[in-house]
Scaffold this motif. Structure first.
Motif, PDB file in Angstrom:
ATOM      1  N   ALA A  38      11.793  -3.136  -5.722  1.00  0.00           N
ATOM      2  CA  ALA A  38      12.271  -4.021  -4.655  1.00  0.00           C
ATOM      3  C   ALA A  38      11.507  -5.346  -4.650  1.00  0.00           C
ATOM      4  O   ALA A  38      12.103  -6.424  -4.557  1.00  0.00           O
ATOM      5  CB  ALA A  38      12.122  -3.318  -3.305  1.00  0.00           C
ATOM      6  N   ALA A  39      10.181  -5.252  -4.781  1.00  0.00           N
ATOM      7  CA  ALA A  39       9.353  -6.467  -4.743  1.00  0.00           C
ATOM      8  C   ALA A  39       9.675  -7.400  -5.910  1.00  0.00           C
ATOM      9  O   ALA A  39       9.586  -8.620  -5.779  1.00  0.00           O
ATOM     10  CB  ALA A  39       7.875  -6.088  -4.766  1.00  0.00           C
ATOM     11  N   SER A  40      10.074  -6.815  -7.037  1.00  0.00           N
ATOM     12  CA  SER A  40      10.401  -7.658  -8.200  1.00  0.00           C
ATOM     13  C   SER A  40      11.663  -8.490  -7.948  1.00  0.00           C
ATOM     14  O   SER A  40      11.927  -9.461  -8.657  1.00  0.00           O
ATOM     15  CB  SER A  40      10.583  -6.795  -9.447  1.00  0.00           C
ATOM     16  N   GLU A 100       1.176  -3.407  -2.130  1.00  0.00           N
ATOM     17  CA  GLU A 100       0.452  -2.745  -1.030  1.00  0.00           C
ATOM     18  C   GLU A 100       0.365  -3.665   0.190  1.00  0.00           C
ATOM     19  O   GLU A 100       0.449  -3.218   1.332  1.00  0.00           O
ATOM     20  CB  GLU A 100      -0.960  -2.354  -1.494  1.00  0.00           C
ATOM     21  N   THR A 101       0.189  -4.957  -0.065  1.00  0.00           N
ATOM     22  CA  THR A 101       0.113  -5.917   1.043  1.00  0.00           C
ATOM     23  C   THR A 101       1.424  -5.931   1.826  1.00  0.00           C
ATOM     24  O   THR A 101       1.428  -6.048   3.050  1.00  0.00           O
ATOM     25  CB  THR A 101      -0.198  -7.335   0.501  1.00  0.00           C
ATOM     26  N   TYR A 102       2.539  -5.815   1.108  1.00  0.00           N
ATOM     27  CA  TYR A 102       3.848  -5.792   1.787  1.00  0.00           C
ATOM     28  C   TYR A 102       4.063  -4.482   2.542  1.00  0.00           C
ATOM     29  O   TYR A 102       4.562  -4.460   3.657  1.00  0.00           O
ATOM     30  CB  TYR A 102       4.976  -5.980   0.768  1.00  0.00           C
ATOM     31  N   LEU A 103       3.678  -3.366   1.889  1.00  0.00           N
ATOM     32  CA  LEU A 103       4.029  -2.060   2.449  1.00  0.00           C
ATOM     33  C   LEU A 103       3.180  -1.668   3.650  1.00  0.00           C
ATOM     34  O   LEU A 103       3.647  -0.970   4.542  1.00  0.00           O
ATOM     35  CB  LEU A 103       3.879  -0.969   1.370  1.00  0.00           C
ATOM     36  N   LEU A 104       1.923  -2.088   3.660  1.00  0.00           N
ATOM     37  CA  LEU A 104       0.972  -1.528   4.631  1.00  0.00           C
ATOM     38  C   LEU A 104       0.447  -2.567   5.603  1.00  0.00           C
ATOM     39  O   LEU A 104       0.376  -3.759   5.270  1.00  0.00           O
ATOM     40  CB  LEU A 104      -0.223  -0.919   3.880  1.00  0.00           C
ATOM     41  N   PRO A 105      -0.008  -2.140   6.778  1.00  0.00           N
ATOM     42  CA  PRO A 105      -0.647  -3.086   7.707  1.00  0.00           C
ATOM     43  C   PRO A 105      -1.999  -3.551   7.146  1.00  0.00           C
ATOM     44  O   PRO A 105      -2.615  -2.845   6.335  1.00  0.00           O
ATOM     45  CB  PRO A 105      -0.829  -2.263   8.980  1.00  0.00           C
ATOM     46  N   LYS A 106      -2.428  -4.715   7.628  1.00  0.00           N
ATOM     47  CA  LYS A 106      -3.639  -5.350   7.093  1.00  0.00           C
ATOM     48  C   LYS A 106      -4.850  -4.413   7.112  1.00  0.00           C
ATOM     49  O   LYS A 106      -5.634  -4.369   6.155  1.00  0.00           O
ATOM     50  CB  LYS A 106      -3.938  -6.614   7.911  1.00  0.00           C
ATOM     51  N   ILE A 107      -4.992  -3.653   8.205  1.00  0.00           N
ATOM     52  CA  ILE A 107      -6.183  -2.808   8.362  1.00  0.00           C
ATOM     53  C   ILE A 107      -6.292  -1.763   7.241  1.00  0.00           C
ATOM     54  O   ILE A 107      -7.381  -1.418   6.792  1.00  0.00           O
ATOM     55  CB  ILE A 107      -6.189  -2.148   9.770  1.00  0.00           C
ATOM     56  N   TYR A 117       6.132 -11.066   6.431  1.00  0.00           N
ATOM     57  CA  TYR A 117       6.953 -10.181   7.280  1.00  0.00           C
ATOM     58  C   TYR A 117       8.405 -10.122   6.809  1.00  0.00           C
ATOM     59  O   TYR A 117       9.027  -9.061   6.829  1.00  0.00           O
ATOM     60  CB  TYR A 117       6.834 -10.600   8.749  1.00  0.00           C
ATOM     61  N   LEU A 118       8.930 -11.260   6.365  1.00  0.00           N
ATOM     62  CA  LEU A 118      10.289 -11.254   5.837  1.00  0.00           C
ATOM     63  C   LEU A 118      10.342 -10.391   4.569  1.00  0.00           C
ATOM     64  O   LEU A 118      11.240  -9.545   4.405  1.00  0.00           O
ATOM     65  CB  LEU A 118      10.741 -12.692   5.534  1.00  0.00           C
ATOM     66  N   GLY A 119       9.363 -10.598   3.700  1.00  0.00           N
ATOM     67  CA  GLY A 119       9.283  -9.809   2.454  1.00  0.00           C
ATOM     68  C   GLY A 119       9.149  -8.329   2.759  1.00  0.00           C
ATOM     69  O   GLY A 119       9.795  -7.488   2.122  1.00  0.00           O
ATOM     70  N   ARG A 120       8.341  -8.002   3.772  1.00  0.00           N
ATOM     71  CA  ARG A 120       8.120  -6.596   4.127  1.00  0.00           C
ATOM     72  C   ARG A 120       9.433  -5.931   4.541  1.00  0.00           C
ATOM     73  O   ARG A 120       9.764  -4.841   4.080  1.00  0.00           O
ATOM     74  CB  ARG A 120       7.090  -6.510   5.259  1.00  0.00           C
ATOM     75  N   VAL A 121      10.198  -6.634   5.386  1.00  0.00           N
ATOM     76  CA  VAL A 121      11.477  -6.074   5.849  1.00  0.00           C
ATOM     77  C   VAL A 121      12.423  -5.863   4.666  1.00  0.00           C
ATOM     78  O   VAL A 121      13.010  -4.784   4.485  1.00  0.00           O
ATOM     79  CB  VAL A 121      12.122  -7.016   6.902  1.00  0.00           C
ATOM     80  N   LEU A 122      12.540  -6.894   3.824  1.00  0.00           N
ATOM     81  CA  LEU A 122      13.463  -6.796   2.682  1.00  0.00           C
ATOM     82  C   LEU A 122      13.047  -5.698   1.709  1.00  0.00           C
ATOM     83  O   LEU A 122      13.884  -4.947   1.202  1.00  0.00           O
ATOM     84  CB  LEU A 122      13.523  -8.149   1.946  1.00  0.00           C
ATOM     85  N   ILE A 123      11.744  -5.588   1.474  1.00  0.00           N
ATOM     86  CA  ILE A 123      11.265  -4.572   0.519  1.00  0.00           C
ATOM     87  C   ILE A 123      11.489  -3.164   1.081  1.00  0.00           C
ATOM     88  O   ILE A 123      11.933  -2.270   0.371  1.00  0.00           O
ATOM     89  CB  ILE A 123       9.782  -4.820   0.150  1.00  0.00           C
ATOM     90  N   TYR A 124      11.228  -2.986   2.379  1.00  0.00           N
ATOM     91  CA  TYR A 124      11.474  -1.665   2.977  1.00  0.00           C
ATOM     92  C   TYR A 124      12.960  -1.299   2.913  1.00  0.00           C
ATOM     93  O   TYR A 124      13.325  -0.166   2.601  1.00  0.00           O
ATOM     94  CB  TYR A 124      10.961  -1.625   4.426  1.00  0.00           C
ATOM     95  N   ILE A 125      13.817  -2.282   3.197  1.00  0.00           N
ATOM     96  CA  ILE A 125      15.259  -2.001   3.151  1.00  0.00           C
ATOM     97  C   ILE A 125      15.667  -1.594   1.738  1.00  0.00           C
ATOM     98  O   ILE A 125      16.338  -0.585   1.520  1.00  0.00           O
ATOM     99  CB  ILE A 125      16.076  -3.239   3.630  1.00  0.00           C
TER     100      ILE A 125
END
Lengths: 424, 180
Positions: free
Chosen positions: B34-36, B139-146, B167-175
Motif C-alpha cells: 500500500a505504501a508503495s 512503521e511510522t504510518y502504521l503506528l502511533p508516535k509513542i 495522517y492522510l497517508g495513514r488513512v490511505l495505507i490502512y484502507i
C-alpha cells in the motif's frame, strides 16, 4: 556498563606477536599440516624486500610453492582468479598473505576459489554463502591499520563492472596472524599515521556503535591505549621496534573488536569517499573520526567520555570534569591529527579539502559531496550507527569535514537522547 | 523402552506468539504494498531496487513469513508467505520466535535486532539498507508516535514528514491494507 540481552563474539585467529615472530612460521605450517604454501603479496612489499624475512623464516624444510606479487592497491576479482589458477597449478596447500588489507583480502578471495574449487567468486558473495572450512591461511600484515588479519570480511572489487563485493563469513578468518615488528618498520611516516588512525577508528566505532558487547569493548579499549601511546613515536621514529609492535597489536585488537561489533557512520561515509574519490581508507578515517563522534554525542556521549581514559591517559581523564570528557576526547583526536600533520611534513590531512594526490591535486572537490552522501546511504555500516542519517545529515557532516569545522550540535536532528552525559 | 515408540516432545507455548507474528507479517507485507502506491519516499526507494527484487522476511526455523517483491510490471506486491517457486533476492531471517516477538512488539528496532544478532540477512547490503528505510517509513504510518519511537532510531521531524502527509497517508495505507 551496557550488557546486551544477547550477543555473539567469535575470533579464532591464533596471534603470534614479537620482534622475530616470523621465526615461528615452520611450526605454524606444521600445525596447519601444510608443506607447500603460496605467498601472496604486492609490488610495494616486494620492493621493500619484506618477503625476504618470510622466505628466510620458512627455513630449509619448507619452500614456497609459488609467489604472486601483483596484487593491486584495490583488491580485484581478476587477480583473485589468477592467484587461484597458480595455486592449483603449483599444487600448493596453504596461503601466506604478506601485505596490507588489499593483499589479505585478495588472499581470502583466492582461498574461497581454491577451497570451493570454483572459478566464479560471485557465487560466494553476501552473508551465509560459505558453508565449510577453507584452506589454511596465514596473514602477515605489513601495515598497522586495516585489521584484516583479524576480520571475517573480504572486500573485493570487480573493476570491469565497477562494483565492490562484500564477502562476510566466519570461514574467512585467517587461521593465524603473525605480528612482527620488522614487517612494518619500513612503512613511511605519511602512511603509518593514517593506517594507525584507521585502527583507532575501528576501536572507537567498535566501542560506540549499536552492536557493541563486553568483549569488543575490552579489545577496543586496549587497542586505543596501544595506538594512542605509540602512534607519534612510530611516526617520528620509524625504527622504533617497540612502537611498531605496539601499533601492530593495537591494530589487531581493533580488528578483533570491530569484526564482532561492526562500525558505523564514519566507515559508511569513508567507504563512499574512497569509492568515488579514490582516497586511501585510512586518510578518510583520520579526517572523519571526530565528526562521527560529534554527530552521535547525544546518543553515545558517555561512551565517548569513557574513551578519554585510554586515549589521553589517567592524568588527563582525572583532571577533566565528567561533563567535559566527551568534548575533550574529540578535541584530543583533532589535536592528534594536527600533530601528525606536523610530524609528516603536511602530508597527513585534517580535513577533506586538504587531501591531495601525489601531484598535489585536490582529491575531494566540494561539488562531489552530494554524490558521496547519496552513496553512503546504502552502506551497510549505517545500520550499526546509533543515530539515523538521511541524505541531508550525510551532506551536513561531509561539508563540515571538508572545511574542517566542528559540527554545530544544535543543528543535528536528534532522535531519543540516550547519552548519560549532557553535552552542550 | 522402545526408542521407536518414544513420544516426540513438541515445544509448547509458542502458538499464540506464532499467530501474532503471522498476523503482523501479513499486515506489514500488505502495508508495504500500500505504501508503495501512496508514499513518494517508499516509491522512490522501491524504484532504486532491482527489477526482480523479492524480499522474504520470516522466522526460523519454520515460519511464519511474508514475501514482498516486484511483479513483471515493476509493481510492488505482497506475494503471500510461501517462498516456493519464487526467486528470493533478499532473505531476512529472524533467528527464532522470541527474537521476532521483540521486533514485532516494537521493543527492538530492525537495526537493533540486526546488531544483536537476532536478524540474519542473506543478500545485497544496499538492498538491505533500502528495506530498513522502507520498514521505518511504513512503521511510522502504521503506528502511533509513542510506539514507532521505540522501533526507529529517530522519529521523522515535521520537515521530513508533515502531519498532513502522515495522517492522510495513514488513512490511505490502512484502507489499502485491509481491502482487497
Amino acid at each position: 556498563m551496557q550488557l546486551p540481552g544477547y550477543y555473539e563474539f567469535c575470533n579464532k585467529v591464533k596471534i603470534v606477536s614479537g620482534h622475530h615472530s616470523l621465526d615461528q612460521l615452520p611450526a605454524m605450517l606444521a600445525e596447519l599440516k601444510s608443506v607447500k604454501p603460496m605467498i601472496i603479496t604486492d609490488k610495494g612489499v616486494m620492493a621493500a624486500k619484506l618477503v625476504e624475512p618470510v622466505k628466510k623464516s620458512l627455513g630449509t624444510k619448507y619452500k614456497a610453492g609459488a609467489i604472486y606479487d601483483d596484487v593491486p592497491a584495490d583488491s580485484d576479482v581478476k587477480n583473485v582468479k589468477e592467484i587461484a589458477q597458480i595455486y592449483k597449478k603449483s599444487k600448493c596447500d596453504s596461503i601466506i598473505a604478506v601485505g596490507g588489507g588489499s593483499v589479505i583480502d585478495t588472499a581470502k578471495g583466492a582461498n574461497i576459489l581454491v577451497s570451493e574449487n570454483s572459478d566464479n567468486l560471485m557465487d560466494f558473495t553476501g552473508f551465509g554463502a560459505l558453508k565449510r572450512r577453507l584452506k589454511p591461511l596465514i596473514a602477515v600484515p605489513t601495515t598497522s591499520g586495516t585489521g584484516s588479519e583479524m576480520t571475517l570480511v573480504a572486500v573485493i572489487a570487480d573493476h570491469e563492472k565497477d562494483v565492490k563485493m562484500l564477502f562476510p563469513s566466519l570461514f574467512l578468518l585467517p587461521d593465524m596472524a603473525v605480528l612482527d615488528s620488522r614487517m612494518t618498520r619500513t612503512l613511511p611516516a605519511f602512511l603509518t599515521a593514517p593506517t594507525a588512525m584507521d585502527a583507532m577508528t575501528h576501536a572507537f566505532e567498535g566501542y560506540t556503535c549499536l552492536a557493541k558487547n563486553p568483549l569488543s569493548d575490552t579489545t577496543a579499549m586496549v587497542a586505543i591505549r596501544l595506538i594512542s601511546e605509540n602512534i607519534l613515536k612510530a611516526v617520528k621514529n620509524p625504527g622504533d621496534h617497540d612502537a611498531r609492535l605496539a601499533l601492530a597489536n593495537g591494530s589487531a585488537l581493533a580488528g578483533m573488536s570491530f569484526s564482532n561489533s561492526m562500525v558505523g557512520m564514519i566507515h559508511a561515509i569513508g567507504h563512499s569517499v574512497g569509492a568515488i574519490c579514490h582516497v586511501p581508507h585510512g586518510t578518510c578515517m583520520s579526517v572523519l573520526l571526530p565528526f562521527g563522534l560529534e554527530y552521535n554525542l547525544h546518543k553515545t556521549g558517555h561512551l565517548t567520555a569513557e574513551l578519554l581514559f585510554p586515549l589521553a591517559g589517567e592524568k588527563v581523564y582525572n583532571e577533566t570534569p565528567r561533563e567535559s570528557r566527551p568534548r575533550k576526547t574529540i578535541d584530543y583526536i583533532r589535536n592528534l591529527n594536527a600533530e601528525l600533520r606536523k610530524a609528516t611534513g603536511g602530508k597527513h590531512p585534517t580535513c577533506l579539502k586538504e587531501v591531495v594526490d601525489r601531484d598535489g591535486n585536490m582529491m575531494v572537490p566540494e561539488k562531489i559531496l552530494p554524490e558521496i552522501a547519496r552513496l553512503a546511504l546504502n552502506d551497510g555500516a549505517i545500520v550499526y550507527n546509533p543515530e539515523e542519517l538521511n541524505y541531508e545529515d550525510m551532506l551536513m557532516v561531509l561539508k563540515h569535514a571538508w572545511e574542517g569545522i566542528p559540527l554545530d550540535l544544535s543543528k543535528i536532528q536528534k532522535g531519543k537522547v540516550t547519552s548519560k552525559i549532557k553535552v552542550k | 523402552m522402545d526408542i521407536n515408540k518414544f513420544p516426540e516432545i513438541k515445544p509448547k507455548g509458542k502458538l499464540i506468539k506464532k499467530i501474532y507474528v503471522a498476523i503482523m507479517l501479513w499486515i506489514v507485507g500488505r502495508a508495504i504494498q500500500a505504501a508503495s502506491r501512496v508514499d513518494k519516499d517508499v516509491k522512490r526507494e522501491f524504484a532504486s531496487l532491482r527489477d526482480d527484487f523479492m524480499l522474504h522476511l520470516h522466522v526460523l526455523p519454520a515460519g511464519p513469513g511474508m514475501i514482498v517483491g516486484k511483479d513483471k510490471n515493476g509493481k510492488v506486491k505482497y506475494m503471500g508467505w510461501k517462498p516456493g517457486g519464487k526467486k528470493i533476492t533478499l532473505d531476512m531471517q529472524a533467528k527464532n520466535m522470541d527474537g521476532a516477538i521483540l521486533m514485532f512488539t516494537f521493543q527492538e528496532s530492525t537495526c537493533v535486532a540486526s546488531c544483536h544478532n537476532r536478524l540474519a540477512v542473506l543478500g545485497d547490503v544496499p538492498d538491505t539498507c533500502t528495506v530498513v528505510r522502507i520498514l521505518n517509513i511504513v512503521e511510522t504510518y502504521l503506528l502511533p508516535k509513542i510506539i514507532t519511537s521505540l522501533a526507529v532510531k529517530r522519529y521523522p521531524k515535521w520537515s521530513e514528514m508533515n502531519p498532513v502527509r502522515k495522517y492522510l497517508g495513514r488513512v490511505l495505507i490502512y484502507i489499502r491494507t485491509f481491502t482487497f
